[in-house]
Scaffold this motif. Structure first.
Motif, mmCIF file in Angstrom:
data_model
loop_
_atom_site.group_PDB
_atom_site.id
_atom_site.type_symbol
_atom_site.label_atom_id
_atom_site.label_comp_id
_atom_site.label_asym_id
_atom_site.label_seq_id
_atom_site.Cartn_x
_atom_site.Cartn_y
_atom_site.Cartn_z
ATOM 1 N N GLU A 27 0.937 -1.269 0.068
ATOM 2 C CA GLU A 27 -0.042 0.067 0.074
ATOM 3 C C GLU A 27 0.853 1.319 0.097
ATOM 4 O OE1 GLU A 27 -3.521 0.892 0.238
ATOM 5 O OE2 GLU A 27 -3.615 -1.073 -0.332
ATOM 6 N N PHE A 30 3.031 1.531 -3.412
ATOM 7 C CA PHE A 30 2.106 1.907 -4.861
ATOM 8 C C PHE A 30 1.000 2.876 -4.624
ATOM 9 C CE2 PHE A 30 3.796 -2.691 -5.605
ATOM 10 C CZ PHE A 30 4.491 -2.086 -6.651
ATOM 11 N N LYS A 31 1.165 3.817 -3.391
ATOM 12 C CA LYS A 31 0.112 4.646 -2.930
ATOM 13 C C LYS A 31 -0.170 5.548 -4.203
ATOM 14 C CE LYS A 31 -0.860 7.792 0.714
ATOM 15 N NZ LYS A 31 -2.477 7.319 0.757
ATOM 16 N N PRO A 32 0.555 6.037 -4.724
ATOM 17 C CA PRO A 32 0.341 7.065 -6.014
ATOM 18 C C PRO A 32 -0.777 6.656 -6.905
ATOM 19 C CG PRO A 32 2.648 7.494 -5.566
ATOM 20 C CD PRO A 32 2.402 6.101 -4.707
ATOM 21 N N TRP A 33 -0.382 5.188 -7.483
ATOM 22 C CA TRP A 33 -0.681 4.659 -8.524
ATOM 23 C C TRP A 33 -2.310 4.159 -7.871
ATOM 24 C CZ3 TRP A 33 4.440 3.650 -7.957
ATOM 25 C CH2 TRP A 33 5.346 4.425 -8.720
ATOM 26 N N LEU A 34 -2.453 3.787 -6.685
ATOM 27 C CA LEU A 34 -3.517 3.259 -6.183
ATOM 28 C C LEU A 34 -4.370 4.182 -5.949
ATOM 29 C CD1 LEU A 34 -2.073 0.473 -3.284
ATOM 30 C CD2 LEU A 34 -3.143 0.073 -5.556
ATOM 31 N N ASP A 35 -4.079 5.513 -5.704
ATOM 32 C CA ASP A 35 -4.821 6.759 -5.329
ATOM 33 C C ASP A 35 -5.480 7.070 -6.609
ATOM 34 O OD1 ASP A 35 -4.516 6.696 -2.645
ATOM 35 O OD2 ASP A 35 -2.957 8.295 -2.606
ATOM 36 N N LYS A 36 -4.609 6.933 -7.546
ATOM 37 C CA LYS A 36 -5.156 7.445 -9.248
ATOM 38 C C LYS A 36 -6.087 6.394 -9.641
ATOM 39 C CE LYS A 36 -1.296 10.005 -10.751
ATOM 40 N NZ LYS A 36 0.180 9.748 -11.780
ATOM 41 N N ALA A 37 -5.819 5.063 -9.222
ATOM 42 C CA ALA A 37 -6.926 3.910 -9.862
ATOM 43 C C ALA A 37 -7.967 4.085 -9.041
ATOM 44 C CB ALA A 37 -6.193 2.879 -9.563
ATOM 45 N N ARG A 38 -8.141 4.359 -7.546
ATOM 46 C CA ARG A 38 -9.333 4.475 -6.881
ATOM 47 C C ARG A 38 -10.005 5.569 -7.231
ATOM 48 N NH1 ARG A 38 -6.112 2.747 -1.780
ATOM 49 N NH2 ARG A 38 -6.148 0.757 -1.850
#
Length: 71
Positions: A27, A30-38
């Motif tokens: 988490e 990969f926080k920046p990518w996960l935030d964009k995906a969410r």
């Protein structure tokens, strides 16, 4: 509770702790990518199919001359 049960319980606790640590590490990594995906999933509209959207097609200059120019 016997010594065998204590070893099993300790193993279970260690495995659960390792899984939680791994999840937290992923988490954070990969926080920046996960935030964009969410955010993209939140904005998406499941009832709208992008394949059904009619996009106006621009005619080439040759086709406009054949059709008589501007309508």
């Amino acid at each position: 509770m016997g010594k065998g049960d204590a070893k099993q319980l300790k193993s279970v606790v260690v495995v659960i702790g390792a899984l939680a640590f791994g999840w937290a590490a992923i988490e954070l990594a990969f926080k920046p990518w996960l935030d964009k995906a969410r955010a993209a999933m939140d904005k998406s509209d499941p009832s709208r199919d992008p394949d059904d959207v009619d996009v106006p097609v621009k005619k080439s200059p040759e086709e406009e001359e054949i059709d008589g120019g501007d309508n």
